[in-house]
Design a protein around this motif. Sequence first.
Motif, PDB file in Angstrom:
ATOM      1  N   THR A 191       3.922  -9.266  10.495  1.00 49.76           N
ATOM      2  CA  THR A 191       5.311  -9.309  10.970  1.00 49.76           C
ATOM      3  C   THR A 191       6.174  -8.327  10.174  1.00 49.76           C
ATOM      4  O   THR A 191       7.128  -7.745  10.711  1.00 49.76           O
ATOM      5  CB  THR A 191       5.860 -10.739  10.843  1.00 49.76           C
ATOM      6  N   THR A 192       5.844  -8.156   8.913  1.00 46.37           N
ATOM      7  CA  THR A 192       6.526  -7.173   8.062  1.00 46.37           C
ATOM      8  C   THR A 192       5.471  -6.174   7.584  1.00 46.37           C
ATOM      9  O   THR A 192       5.230  -6.025   6.385  1.00 46.37           O
ATOM     10  CB  THR A 192       7.218  -7.867   6.878  1.00 46.37           C
ATOM     11  N   ARG A 193       4.864  -5.498   8.515  1.00 53.83           N
ATOM     12  CA  ARG A 193       3.616  -4.760   8.301  1.00 53.83           C
ATOM     13  C   ARG A 193       3.663  -3.784   7.128  1.00 53.83           C
ATOM     14  O   ARG A 193       2.694  -3.644   6.383  1.00 53.83           O
ATOM     15  CB  ARG A 193       3.258  -4.017   9.586  1.00 53.83           C
ATOM     16  N   TYR A 194       4.770  -3.088   6.958  1.00 56.91           N
ATOM     17  CA  TYR A 194       4.835  -2.025   5.953  1.00 56.91           C
ATOM     18  C   TYR A 194       5.495  -2.466   4.653  1.00 56.91           C
ATOM     19  O   TYR A 194       5.805  -1.641   3.801  1.00 56.91           O
ATOM     20  CB  TYR A 194       5.544  -0.797   6.549  1.00 56.91           C
ATOM     21  N   TRP A 195       5.693  -3.752   4.481  1.00 51.34           N
ATOM     22  CA  TRP A 195       6.259  -4.299   3.252  1.00 51.34           C
ATOM     23  C   TRP A 195       5.128  -4.411   2.233  1.00 51.34           C
ATOM     24  O   TRP A 195       4.192  -5.190   2.427  1.00 51.34           O
ATOM     25  CB  TRP A 195       6.848  -5.672   3.537  1.00 51.34           C
ATOM     26  N   PRO A 196       5.161  -3.685   1.146  1.00 52.26           N
ATOM     27  CA  PRO A 196       4.073  -3.758   0.168  1.00 52.26           C
ATOM     28  C   PRO A 196       3.896  -5.189  -0.354  1.00 52.26           C
ATOM     29  O   PRO A 196       4.861  -5.952  -0.469  1.00 52.26           O
ATOM     30  CB  PRO A 196       4.524  -2.808  -0.943  1.00 52.26           C
ATOM     31  N   ILE A 197       2.681  -5.517  -0.688  1.00 49.66           N
ATOM     32  CA  ILE A 197       2.373  -6.895  -1.079  1.00 49.66           C
ATOM     33  C   ILE A 197       3.259  -7.410  -2.219  1.00 49.66           C
ATOM     34  O   ILE A 197       3.786  -8.524  -2.124  1.00 49.66           O
ATOM     35  CB  ILE A 197       0.875  -7.043  -1.408  1.00 49.66           C
ATOM     36  N   PRO A 198       3.479  -6.652  -3.298  1.00 45.50           N
ATOM     37  CA  PRO A 198       4.359  -7.206  -4.350  1.00 45.50           C
ATOM     38  C   PRO A 198       5.775  -7.490  -3.846  1.00 45.50           C
ATOM     39  O   PRO A 198       6.384  -8.495  -4.232  1.00 45.50           O
ATOM     40  CB  PRO A 198       4.366  -6.106  -5.418  1.00 45.50           C
ATOM     41  N   ASP A 199       6.294  -6.624  -2.973  1.00 42.68           N
ATOM     42  CA  ASP A 199       7.631  -6.837  -2.426  1.00 42.68           C
ATOM     43  C   ASP A 199       7.644  -8.018  -1.460  1.00 42.68           C
ATOM     44  O   ASP A 199       8.603  -8.806  -1.431  1.00 42.68           O
ATOM     45  CB  ASP A 199       8.116  -5.575  -1.720  1.00 42.68           C
TER      46      ASP A 199
ATOM     47  N   VAL B  79       4.384 -17.081  11.775  1.00 45.28           N
ATOM     48  CA  VAL B  79       5.060 -16.149  12.677  1.00 45.28           C
ATOM     49  C   VAL B  79       4.335 -14.812  12.579  1.00 45.28           C
ATOM     50  O   VAL B  79       4.310 -14.189  11.522  1.00 45.28           O
ATOM     51  CB  VAL B  79       6.546 -15.994  12.321  1.00 45.28           C
ATOM     52  N   GLU B  80       3.737 -14.399  13.704  1.00 43.12           N
ATOM     53  CA  GLU B  80       2.960 -13.164  13.738  1.00 43.12           C
ATOM     54  C   GLU B  80       3.492 -12.302  14.885  1.00 43.12           C
ATOM     55  O   GLU B  80       3.194 -12.552  16.053  1.00 43.12           O
ATOM     56  CB  GLU B  80       1.467 -13.452  13.939  1.00 43.12           C
ATOM     57  N   ILE B  81       4.265 -11.281  14.536  1.00 39.60           N
ATOM     58  CA  ILE B  81       4.917 -10.440  15.538  1.00 39.60           C
ATOM     59  C   ILE B  81       4.560  -8.984  15.285  1.00 39.60           C
ATOM     60  O   ILE B  81       4.840  -8.450  14.203  1.00 39.60           O
ATOM     61  CB  ILE B  81       6.449 -10.625  15.504  1.00 39.60           C
ATOM     62  N   PHE B  82       3.926  -8.356  16.276  1.00 33.19           N
ATOM     63  CA  PHE B  82       3.634  -6.918  16.209  1.00 33.19           C
ATOM     64  C   PHE B  82       4.744  -6.208  16.979  1.00 33.19           C
ATOM     65  O   PHE B  82       4.764  -6.230  18.205  1.00 33.19           O
ATOM     66  CB  PHE B  82       2.303  -6.583  16.877  1.00 33.19           C
ATOM     67  N   ASN B  83       5.647  -5.565  16.273  1.00 36.35           N
ATOM     68  CA  ASN B  83       6.813  -4.980  16.932  1.00 36.35           C
ATOM     69  C   ASN B  83       7.342  -3.821  16.108  1.00 36.35           C
ATOM     70  O   ASN B  83       7.692  -3.998  14.933  1.00 36.35           O
ATOM     71  CB  ASN B  83       7.891  -6.058  17.114  1.00 36.35           C
ATOM     72  N   GLU B  84       7.388  -2.644  16.710  1.00 31.92           N
ATOM     73  CA  GLU B  84       7.788  -1.434  15.994  1.00 31.92           C
ATOM     74  C   GLU B  84       9.205  -1.538  15.442  1.00 31.92           C
ATOM     75  O   GLU B  84       9.496  -1.076  14.332  1.00 31.92           O
ATOM     76  CB  GLU B  84       7.671  -0.210  16.911  1.00 31.92           C
ATOM     77  N   GLU B  85      10.128  -2.117  16.210  1.00 35.74           N
ATOM     78  CA  GLU B  85      11.512  -2.226  15.743  1.00 35.74           C
ATOM     79  C   GLU B  85      11.599  -3.143  14.525  1.00 35.74           C
ATOM     80  O   GLU B  85      12.340  -2.862  13.575  1.00 35.74           O
ATOM     81  CB  GLU B  85      12.405  -2.741  16.873  1.00 35.74           C
ATOM     82  N   LEU B  86      10.853  -4.217  14.554  1.00 40.14           N
ATOM     83  CA  LEU B  86      10.840  -5.132  13.413  1.00 40.14           C
ATOM     84  C   LEU B  86      10.227  -4.444  12.197  1.00 40.14           C
ATOM     85  O   LEU B  86      10.710  -4.585  11.068  1.00 40.14           O
ATOM     86  CB  LEU B  86      10.066  -6.394  13.778  1.00 40.14           C
ATOM     87  N   TRP B  87       9.145  -3.690  12.416  1.00 39.31           N
ATOM     88  CA  TRP B  87       8.477  -3.001  11.313  1.00 39.31           C
ATOM     89  C   TRP B  87       9.369  -1.937  10.681  1.00 39.31           C
ATOM     90  O   TRP B  87       9.195  -1.593   9.504  1.00 39.31           O
ATOM     91  CB  TRP B  87       7.181  -2.352  11.805  1.00 39.31           C
TER      92      TRP B  87
END
Length: 272
Positions: free
Chosen positions: A15-23, A244-252
Amino acid sequence: MTAAPDPRFSLNQWTTRYWPIPDLVAGCVARGVRGVGLWREPVAEYGLARTAKLMGDEGLAVTSLCRGGFFQEEGAIAENRRAIEEAAELGAPVLVLVSGGLPEGSRDIDGARARVAESLAELAPFAGSHGVQLAIEPLHPMYASDRCVVSTLGQALDIAAPLPPEQVGVVVDTYHLWWDTAAYADIARAGAEGRLAVFQVADWVTPLPEGVLTGRGMLGDGCVELRRFREAVEATGYPGPIEVEIFNEELWAMPGADALALTLDRFAEHVV
């Protein structure tokens, strides 16, 4: 002060695909989120042992690991054994499985489903010995040819039926099941059989954006009866998290903290 989120809420990492794991971990802790569904690729990038330690140190539960499956591919059994071992090291109780589509050039969907059943029979004892439940995820039929020949919850339950429920369960994902007239009866069946392993929520919006893999809608933006699904799952006695599992470019494209805040707000408004 921001209200504490529903304790059942779990943020699936995609859902926050590009959020690094520590963040991601820091952001969840800051908002009082206690569960995260992880994906193998970012975990491998950050490091399996580092991820497990960070999650444990911060008191976050790994609610699932995505994903295994793709049983038509060469080396699938060995790869799924590795995925099971990773889930065990992370403390994830469930490994989500996407079955895979048809082999290249094949039209034999029955044969492909039989291969899924054969693979599960081989993997289930190994998963059980590691304390990991394999969870078959049925995907919407539009994915049947290339990603998942298991299209309904009933099919998933039938494939799981010969195997112990503590070893093989199913995923209920609103995005993939909302259209199926048998979905609610099959949810009740999954609960009665002790196979309801993971409950995931996302919405269905139309028209689908280009590239259907990233076409999931934010909660409340589409046509899925999200609360009805939640009530049906709860009626089985399911005690677990709601991912919550959302694949969405705008959210990402949003900052991770903003995407999490929006997701929490919509979860409170449309799911609970």
